[in-house]
Design a protein around this motif. Structure first.
Motif, PDB file in Angstrom:
ATOM      1  N   SER B 130       0.530  86.187 -31.413  1.00 50.32           N
ATOM      2  CA  SER B 130      -0.346  85.140 -31.619  1.00 50.32           C
ATOM      3  C   SER B 130      -1.312  85.585 -32.312  1.00 50.32           C
ATOM      4  N   GLY B 133      -0.641  84.674 -35.662  1.00 49.69           N
ATOM      5  CA  GLY B 133      -0.636  83.327 -36.255  1.00 49.69           C
ATOM      6  C   GLY B 133       0.280  82.265 -35.479  1.00 49.69           C
ATOM      7  N   PHE B 134       1.201  83.315 -34.507  1.00 51.69           N
ATOM      8  CA  PHE B 134       2.192  82.440 -33.805  1.00 51.69           C
ATOM      9  C   PHE B 134       1.534  81.731 -32.552  1.00 51.69           C
ATOM     10  N   GLU B 135       2.199  80.428 -32.315  1.00 47.76           N
ATOM     11  CA  GLU B 135       1.728  79.915 -30.935  1.00 47.76           C
ATOM     12  C   GLU B 135       3.102  79.857 -30.083  1.00 47.76           C
ATOM     13  N   VAL B 136       2.700  79.835 -28.742  1.00 46.75           N
ATOM     14  CA  VAL B 136       3.989  80.039 -27.631  1.00 46.75           C
ATOM     15  C   VAL B 136       4.310  78.578 -27.507  1.00 46.75           C
ATOM     16  N   ARG B 200       4.167  78.099 -37.368  1.00 47.33           N
ATOM     17  CA  ARG B 200       4.543  79.455 -36.752  1.00 47.33           C
ATOM     18  C   ARG B 200       4.768  79.482 -35.344  1.00 47.33           C
TER      19      ARG B 200
END
Lengths: 694, 346
Positions: B130, B133-136, B200
Motif C-alpha cells: 500500500s 500505491g497498491f490497494e487491497v 494498482r
C-alpha cells in the motif's frame, strides 16, 4: 528432464558444468540438481510446459548453442532400403485425435542386449535398459523429444493398423500386464482385432518386443494433446511418451525420429528396412509468421537491446527472417517452437537469451495515495477487539465433512455445496458456518493441554443463491463471518458479541423501532430466542440488525453449544459460540467519532423495584421506560433480578432497574427526578403490567 | 452566686478540654476515636452538649463571657478531634506500608490473544504494497471458469483445467461450472472488468489446489497477487517495485533477480528470487500482463500494459517464523498460535 552431459556434448561443445547450469537457470531451464553417474554427469532441468522442444537432448543442446554461441551439430537421419511388397497398411479413423501416423517396418532383426554406450546413456538419465530395439525407441525420444513405439509385427492380427477412438468399455492389457477399461474419449492403435496401444500413452503386452521378435514395426505419429492427457489421467498411466504428447513435440521430428530409430536398429540389431514408410493423415506442421516491431523490446523490457543483437538471437534460435524491414521484421517460427506465435513471444525470447540482469531495478515509482477499504478496516477493528479480549486467531478449513455439515447453518437453509475431489479425505462440503470447525479446534487445543481454548476466525462461508443468478456473479454467495468460541454461559458470549458490535458503533435497542427520538443513531440491534442444531435452544439468541427504511436482518447468533455438538467435538467444558455476519456492516467504518459533549450538571440515580410476570423481558421493560421520551434519561441498568414465590407471588419476578438522570440544561431537582421516575413507573405499569415494590 | 456559677462553668469547660486531650492521647484507632467523639461531642448526649446546657443557667451578665468561653473551648476540642483523626489516618497508612509483599509472586493474569501468523504475513505484505500505491481488493472464492481460466489465457485444453487438478463444485440451479479458485488473479480480472486503468491492486486470500498435504503443501493456502496497469509500464518497473518490496520486507537494500518462467497470464514470465543471507531464495512468480488477458477484459494492449506478480504466503510465513511444516498453520493448536505475537510491522 534429466540430461547426460556426455550425450549432450555430441551436439554442442559444453562449457564447465557450473557455468552451463547457471546460464541455463537464468535463461529458462531451471537447474534442479547435478549428479555424477559413473564417468558421466547428469543434470536435472525443470522444463516449463511451453517448451516441449527441451524435452530432448537436441533441444537442450540448441539452447546451449544459442547461449554460448557455439555451433550445433544434429545428426542426419537418412535410410534406404529395398522396396518391399508387404501387404500392410495404416489408416486413421479419428483425425482429431491423430492428424498423422507413420510406421516403418524392419525385417530380420536380432533382439538382444544393447551396446554399453547405449545402456550407459540411458542409465545416466534414469532409464533402465530393456533390449536393443526398445532402448533405441527410448533413446531417440530422449534425443529429439518425439516418442516412438515398436510393435512385434508377428503378434499383430491382420495386415493393417487403424488409429481410432476406443469403444466405450473396451478392454486393453498394457505392457505392465494390467487390464484397463477404455472410454470413447481415448484414442487407440488397433490391429484388425483389438487395440494394441493407447495412442501416445502405452503399448500393449501382446505386441511388445521380445527376444523372439524378428520383424519390428516402428510407430512415429502426431497425437493431439487432450486425448492423450485424459487417457493418461483417467487410467493413471502417465509415461514419458504421454508427457511429451501432452505438450506437443516438434512436427518435423515425426519423420526424423522414425528414420533415426530405423537407422540405429539396422546398425545395432541388424535386419533390413522394408521401404517405403506406411503413413496416413497429414502432418500438422503449420509455422507461425510473426511481426516484430523493433522498438517493442524496449517498450516491454524498459531497456534497449540493439537491433542487430535482437536479430542475432532470433536467428540463432531458428527463427527465419521472412520479410526483412527497418522497423518491422516478419519472422517465421521454427517447427519446434510452436509456443511462439505472437510478437510478445519474440520479445520474451530476446529478453531471456539476453538475460534479465540487463533490466534496471532502481527506476523511481510514482507515489499514489491509497486508503484501506471499509472492509479491511472493519476486519481490522473486529480482529483487534478479539485479540484484546484474549482470543487467538485460528484458520480452519473451508471444506468440512458431511457430519458437520448436516448441522444447520444460521445463514441459509439450502444444502451445502459439494466439491470434487474432497479437499482432504472425508471433507467435501463447503461450509455454511464456521462454528463447528472452531469448536473442534477448541476441543483439540484444550485436550492438548493449552492454557485456554478461546479462538476466533474471520472467513467466508458458502451458500447457494436462492434467487436467479446474475450473469456477472457466481451462483454462490459468500458471507464474511466472524466466529468466536470460549467458555462460560450465554451471558459471557453475549457480552463479547455486544462489545464487538459496540466497536463497530452498533448498540442494542430495546425494540426494532429506533428507541430514543433525540439520538441521531439510525441503526441498532435486538436479540431474540433462537433455535438451531448447533446452539442450545433456550440458551441462545439471534441478533437482528435494524435500520430505518430497511428490512430487519439477522447478523449474528450467540449461545451455548448444544449437547450434541459438544459430544461430537468431544468437549465436556461449558462452551459458548458467537457468529457474526460482517459483510454489509462495512458502512459502520465510515462514521468518524465526533465529540459527544458532556453535561456539566450532576446526575441523579434512582432505583425502581418492579414486580413483573416471568415472561416479561428486560428489553420490554427498557422499551416502556424509553417510551416516556424523557430527555434527561442517561442510562438504564439492570440492578438485580430475584424470585420468591411467597413474597412476590408465583410466576413473578422482581427486577431492580437503576436509572440515571441528567440534564444538559440545569441541575435536576428531587421533584423533577421524582416526576420522571413516576412517569417511567406508570409506563411500566401500562405496558408490561409492572407493580412498584417497596 | 453568679460569679461562682461562671467560674464553675469555665472550670468545667477547662477540665473537659484536658479530659479530651487525655482521651485523645490514648486513642489508637478509628473506632476508639469515634467512641471518644460520641462521649465528648456527641450531638445528643455528649459532654460538651451537657455543658452547653449550663450556659443557659448563667446569670444574664455572665452569659456573654460564658458563651465566648464555650465557643473558644468548643473550637479547640473540634480541632483536637480533627488532629486526632488525621493522626489515625496517617497511622493506618503507615501500618499498610509496612505490610510487605513477595514481589516475585505472580501478578493477576491478563491475557491478550494473537493474530494468526498467516494473517500477520498478509498484513505485512499488503501494508508494504500500500505504501507503493497498491490497494487491497477481494473477490469470491468460488469462481466460474471465465475468471479462473479463460480470461487468464488458460484455454479449455490446458492441463491446469483438468478436473483432478481443481475442486469443481456441483451447483443445482446453474449450468455454468464453478470451482474453488486456484489463484487470486481471478479478482484482478473482476477489477479490470469494472475499472479503467490506471490500476494498482493487490488481491489476496484463500486459494485451493488438490495437493496431498505434506510439510510444504496444503490443499488450501493463501496468495497475495499484485497488478499494476499503467501506460508505459515496463519490466524495469516490475523489477524496481519488487526490489522495493523485498528491501522493505527483509530490511536493507535487497537485490532481486529474474529467471525466465512460464505462466499463461503473463509474458514475459519470470520467477523472482531475492538475495537473503548471501543466498538466492525464491520469492514468487511475476511477469508483464499477457496481451490476451488485457484483451479479455476489454483493454487495448497497444494502449495500456502492466505487470503482475504473485507470492505464496505460507512459504514466506514458514521462513519468517521458522515453521518447518506448513500443516502446523492449520492445526489451530493454541500453544502454536499464541507464540506469534504481532511485532507491529503492519
Amino acid at each position: 528432464m534429466i540430461v547426460s552431459l556426455d550425450w549432450l556434448s555430441e551436439y554442442v561443445d559444453l562449457p564447465e558444468v557450473d557455468v552451463l547450469t547457471e546460464r541455463l537457470l537464468l535463461s529458462g531451464l531451471n537447474h534442479e540438481s547435478t549428479k555424477n553417474v559413473g564417468v558421466d554427469t547428469a543434470i536435472d532441468l525443470e522444463v516449463t510446459s511451453n517448451r516441449p522442444d527441451c524435452l530432448g537432448h537436441i533441444g537442450v543442446a540448441r539452447e546451449v548453442s544459442v547461449l554460448f554461441q557455439r555451433p550445433l551439430k544434429i545428426p542426419r537421419a537418412s535410410i534406404t532400403g529395398p522396396e518391399a511388397s508387404h501387404p500392410f497398411s495404416v489408416a486413421i479413423d479419428a483425425t482429431d485425435m491423430c492428424p498423422f501416423y507413420t510406421a516403418r517396418l524392419i525385417r530380420g532383426v536380432t533382439v538382444g542386449p544393447s551396446p554399453d554406450w547405449l545402456v550407459r546413456r540411458l542409465e545416466a538419465v534414469g532409464v533402465a535398459s530393456v533390449n536393443n530395439v526398445v532402448d533405441i525407441t527410448n533413446y531417440v525420444m530422449l534425443e529429439c523429444g518425439q516418442p516412438l513405439h515398436a510393435f512385434d509385427l508377428s503378434s499383430l492380427h491382420g495386415d493393417n493398423i487403424i488409429v481410432r477412438r476406443a469403444r466405450q468399455g473396451e478392454s486393453f492389457v498394457a505392457i505392465n500386464h494390467k487390464e484397463y477399461e477404455l472410454t470413447s474419449e481415448m484414442c487407440v492403435i488397433s490391429d484388425s482385432k483389438q487395440p494394441v496401444a493407447i495412442a501416445g500413452v502405452m503399448g500393449g503386452a501382446e505386441t511388445e518386443i521380445s527376444t523372439e521378435t524378428t520383424d519390428v514395426l516402428i510407430e512415429s505419429a502426431q497425437f493431439a494433446p487432450l486425448p492423450v492427457r485424459s487417457a493418461a489421467r483417467a487410467l493413471v498411466l502417465g509415461s514419458p511418451s504421454s508427457y511429451r504428447f501432452e505438450r506437443g513435440p516438434d512436427p518435423a521430428a515425426v519423420e526424423w525420429a522414425s528414420c533415426r530409430a530405423v537407422e540405429l536398429i539396422l546398425d545395432l540389431a541388424g535386419g533390413t528396412f522394408a521401404a517405403p514408410a506406411f503413413q496416413a493423415g497429414s502432418l500438422d506442421s503449420s509455422q507461425a509468421t510473426i511481426d516484430l516491431r523493433m522498438h517493442r523490446v524496449e517498450q516491454v523490457l524498459g531497456v534497449s537491446i540493439p537491433k542487430q543483437r535482437q536479430r542475432e538471437i532470433l536467428q540463432s534460435l531458428g527463427f527465419v527472417e521472412h520479410e526483412p524491414g527497418a522497423d518491422v521484421i516478419r519472422w517465421l517460427a521454427p517447427t519446434w517452437r510452436r509456443d511462439c506465435t505472437r510478437e510478445i513471444d519474440l520479445v520474451e525470447e530476446v529478453a531471456r537469451v539476453e538475460g534479465y540482469d540487463c533490466v534496471p531495478e532502481n527506476i523511481p515509482i510514482t507515489a499514489v495515495p491509497v486508503q484501506r477499504s471499509p472492509r479491511e478496516r472493519m476486519v481490522r477493528i473486529v480482529s483487534e477487539s478479539c485479540v484484546a479480549a484474549g482470543f487467538c486467531e485460528a484458520m480452519t478449513r473451508s471444506v468440512v465433512g458431511e457430519k458437520i455439515e448436516e448441522l444447520s447453518s444460521p445463514w441459509g437453509c439450502t444444502p451445502a455445496l459439494v466439491c470434487s475431489p474432497p479437499l482432504v479425505q472425508g471433507a467435501d462440503r463447503l461450509r455454511r458456518t464456521l462454528l463447528p470447525s472452531l469448536l473442534d479446534a477448541r476441543s483439540n487445543s484444550l485436550s492438548s493441554g493449552s492454557s485456554h481454548g478461546d479462538l476466533f476466525e474471520i472467513a467466508h462461508c458458502y451458500l447457494s443463491r436462492e434467487n436467479d443468478v446474475l450473469e456477472d456473479t457466481t451462483p454462490i454467495e459468500e458471507p464474511l463471518l466472524l466466529a468466536l468460541v470460549t467458555g462460560g454461559d450465554f451471558f459471557h458470549g453475549k457480552g463479547f458479541a455486544a462489545a464487538i458490535f459496540e466497536r463497530l458503533g452498533l448498540y442494542e435497542w430495546s425494540s426494532a423501532e429506533k428507541p430514543i427520538a433525540h439520538t441521531d443513531v439510525e441503526f441498532g440491534l435486538t436479540y431474540h430466542p433462537f433455535e438451531s442444531a448447533v446452539l442450545q435452544a433456550g440458551r441462545s439468541a439471534e441478533i437482528l440488525f435494524h435500520r430505518s427504511g430497511e428490512k430487519s436482518r439477522r447478523i449474528g447468533v450467540v449461545g451455548e453449544f448444544s449437547a450434541d455438538v459438544m459430544k461430537m467435538c468431544g468437549l465436556d467444558r461449558d462452551s459458548v459460540g458467537i457468529e457474526l455476519r460482517l459483510d454489509g456492516l462495512e458502512f459502520t467504518t465510515m462514521y468518524e467519532p465526533t465529540l459527544f459533549s458532556l453535561s456539566s450538571f450532576p446526575s441523579i440515580d434512582r432505583d425502581m423495584n418492579l414486580v413483573v410476570d416471568e415472561a416479561i423481558s428486560w428489553a420490554s421493560i427498557c422499551a416502556a421506560i424509553e417510551s416516556t421520551q424523557c430527555d434527561a434519561l442517561e442510562s438504564i441498568r439492570l440492578g438485580q433480578i430475584w424470585r420468591d414465590a411467597e413474597r412476590l407471588g408465583k410466576g413473578k419476578k422482581s427486577v431492580v432497574v437503576s436509572i440515571r438522570l441528567r440534564s444538559f440544561k440545569e441541575t435536576l431537582s428531587a421533584e423533577q427526578a421524582n416526576a420522571f421516575v413516576d412517569a417511567m413507573v406508570n409506563s411500566c405499569q401500562d405496558r408490561v403490567g409492572a407493580a412498584l415494590r417497596g | 452566686m453568679t460569679n461562682f456559677n461562671l467560674d464553675a462553668f469555665v472550670a468545667d469547660l477547662e477540665s473537659l478540654r484536658s479530659e479530651v486531650e487525655q482521651a485523645l492521647s490514648e486513642v489508637s484507632d478509628v473506632e476508639s476515636l469515634e467512641t471518644a467523639r460520641v462521649v465528648f461531642s456527641g450531638a445528643k448526649n455528649g459532654r460538651l452538649k451537657a455543658i452547653q446546657k449550663g450556659l443557659g443557667k448563667l446569670g444574664r451578665e455572665d452569659k456573654p463571657v460564658g458563651g465566648k468561653q464555650f465557643n473558644a473551648i468548643k473550637k479547640i476540642i473540634e480541632s483536637l478531634f480533627v488532629e486526632a483523626s488525621a493522626r489515625m489516618k496517617s497511622a493506618s497508612k503507615d501500618a499498610k506500608a509496612i505490610e510487605q509483599v513477595d514481589v516475585t509472586l505472580p501478578g493477576s493474569p491478563i491475557r491478550f490473544g494473537s493474530v494468526h501468523p498467516i494473517t500477520q504475513t498478509i498484513r505485512r505484505v499488503s501494508s508494504i504494497m500500500s505504501k507503493l500505491g497498491f490497494e487491497v481488493v477481494d473477490g469470491p472464492e468460488v469462481e466460474d471458469q471465465w475468471h479462473n481460466f479463460e480470461a487468464l489465457a488458460i484455454p479449455n485444453e490446458h492441463p491446469a483445467r483438468d478436473p483432478l487438478d481443481n475442486f469443481y463444485i456441483h451447483v443445482a440451479n446453474s449450468d455454468r461450472p464453478v470451482l474453488l479458485r486456484s489463484q487470486t488473479s481471478t479478482v484482478q480480472i473482476r477489477v479490470m472488468e469494472h475499472r479503467k486503468p490506471p490500476l494498482r491492486i493487490v488481491s489476496l486470500g484463500r486459494v485451493y489446489r488438490p495437493d496431498t498435504a505434506d510439510a510444504t503443501h496444503y490443499p488450501m493456502f493463501h496468495q497475495v497477487e499484485g497488478l499494476l496497469i499503467e501506460p508505459g509500464t515496463t519490466m524495469a518497473h516490475l523489477k524496481s517495485v519488487l526490489r522495493s518490496f523485498a528491501s522493505s520486507f527483509l530490511g536493507g537494500d535487497v537485490r532481486v533477480r529474474f529467471r525466465p518462467s512460464f505462466f499463461p497470464f503473463t509474458e514475459p514470465s519470470v520467477e523472482v528470487d531475492m538475495e537473503w543471507n548471501g543466498r538466492w531464495i525464491e520469492m514468487g512468480g511475476a511477469g508483464m500482463v499477457d496481451p490476451s488477458v488485457l484483451q479479455s477484459v476489454g483493454y487495448d494492449p497497444d494502449e495500456v500494459c502492466g505487470f503482475a506478480f504473485g507470492l505464496g504466503v505460507e512459504r514466506i510465513a514458514a521462513r519468517r517464523f521458522g515453521v518447518a511444516d506448513i500443516r502446523d498453520f492449520y492445526r489451530n493448536d493454541i500453544r502454536f498460535l499464541e507464540q506469534f505475537h504481532d511485532r507491529g510491522q503492519a
